[in-house]
Design an enzyme around this catalytic site. Structure first.
Site, PDB file in Angstrom:
ATOM      1  N   ARG A  59     -56.660  65.242  -2.427  1.00  0.00           N
ATOM      2  CA  ARG A  59     -56.518  66.241  -1.357  1.00  0.00           C
ATOM      3  C   ARG A  59     -56.874  67.600  -1.967  1.00  0.00           C
ATOM      4  O   ARG A  59     -56.151  68.108  -2.827  1.00  0.00           O
ATOM      5  CB  ARG A  59     -55.088  66.239  -0.822  1.00  0.00           C
ATOM      6  N   LYS A  69     -52.684  74.571  -7.018  1.00  0.00           N
ATOM      7  CA  LYS A  69     -51.234  74.743  -7.083  1.00  0.00           C
ATOM      8  C   LYS A  69     -50.823  75.642  -8.246  1.00  0.00           C
ATOM      9  O   LYS A  69     -51.571  75.885  -9.185  1.00  0.00           O
ATOM     10  CB  LYS A  69     -50.544  73.379  -7.122  1.00  0.00           C
TER      11      LYS A  69
END
Length: 283
Positions: free
Chosen positions: A245, A204
């Site tokens: 994840r 991210k």
């Protein structure tokens, strides 16, 4: 949880797994690398992304879910739409990962109550196109926990069994970099909700900004953020996070194994010290 993005505009891989055949091959490879679950999504949720029509999302995910489930793997569907979730469950999915926590589609919670299937409620403050305008918090951790608690209560009122509920603090969704770091530092407060926690930090942008080129200030590109993701995974695993994840499954599995072994050894050492301190004969 390994990630399969069946989208043409994925922030992490630029659409490398957009074709169904490529997505299935990628999902099978993630299982081989040690993924317990493979999460298949047909809608990009990167900041600014435009939603595809439901028909297009179905066209993207159903063949991939069907093939991966037929191969014997545990498949999750990453969707905010009840129709997509229902069709994916029929195709063999065994978990629904809803980044809206049931807010995007009023039919989702009733569907999940009927399905009696694990369901991930993520902290969410709007669709990708405008979510960053909602990154306004007093204390971000308290606010996220309070809002997740409301979603848990809504899910229980809808009839979803408590044992089916999983929460996700939603790193990167309507959050500035500092918000993400604050959440990571206080994950135990999220876990105090009493539900398993899914964490999605992989590749991210807040990691890219941390690792920005010191000369140009340019954030590190998404595919080069895996080592930083693994560091987050290690620290989160040490705090008892239920599921990570990630895009890079192999290195995460290695890191979690080391973390687990370290924890066993540390616990054994601590107990041995207690025994010596409290159970040894007096000098």
């Amino acid at each position: 949880m390994g990630v399969v993005n069946v989208t043409p505009d994925s922030f992490s891989d630029g659409g490398r797994s957009f074709a169904p055949e490529a997505a299935v091959a990628h999902g099978l490879a993630l299982f081989e690398q040690g993924a317990d679950i493979v999460d298949v999504g047909g809608e990009s949720t990167r900041p600014g992304a435009v939603r595809p029509p439901a028909e297009e999302e179905l066209r993207r995910v159903l063949p991939v879910v069907r093939e991966l489930a037929a191969a014997g793997g545990i498949v999750s569907v990453d969707t905010m739409r009840a129709e997509v979730a229902a069709r994916a469950l029929d195709a063999g999915a065994r978990l629904v990962n809803d980044v809206s926590g049931g807010l995007a589609d009023p039919a989702m919670l009733p569907l999940m109550a009927r399905a009696d299937t694990p369901y991930v409620l993520m902290h969410w403050r709007g669709h990708a196109a405008g979510m960053q305008a909602n990154a306004d918090y007093g204390d971000v951790v308290s606010d996220v926990v309070d809002e997740l608690r409301l979603r848990i209560e809504a899910a229980l009122r809808a009839g979803i069994p408590p044992h089916c509920l999983i929460v996700d603090p939603g790193l990167g969704f309507a959050k500035e970099p500092g918000h993400n770091w604050e959440l990571l530092g206080r994950l135990r407060e999220v876990a105090a909700l009493g539900r398993p926690v899914l964490l999605g930090a992989s590749r991210k942008s807040f990691l890219g900004r941390l690792l920005a080129d010191p000369a140009t200030g340019e954030p590190r590109p998404a595919p080069l953020r895996d080592a930083a993701t693994t560091a987050v995974s290690v620290l989160a695993a040490a705090q008892g996070i239920w599921c990570l994840r990630v895009h890079d499954v192999a290195s995460t599995c290695d890191a979690v194994r080391v973390t687990a072994r370290w924890g066993v050894e540390a616990d054994t050492s601590a107990r041995a010290q207690l025994r010596r301190r409290h159970c040894s004969p007096c000098p």
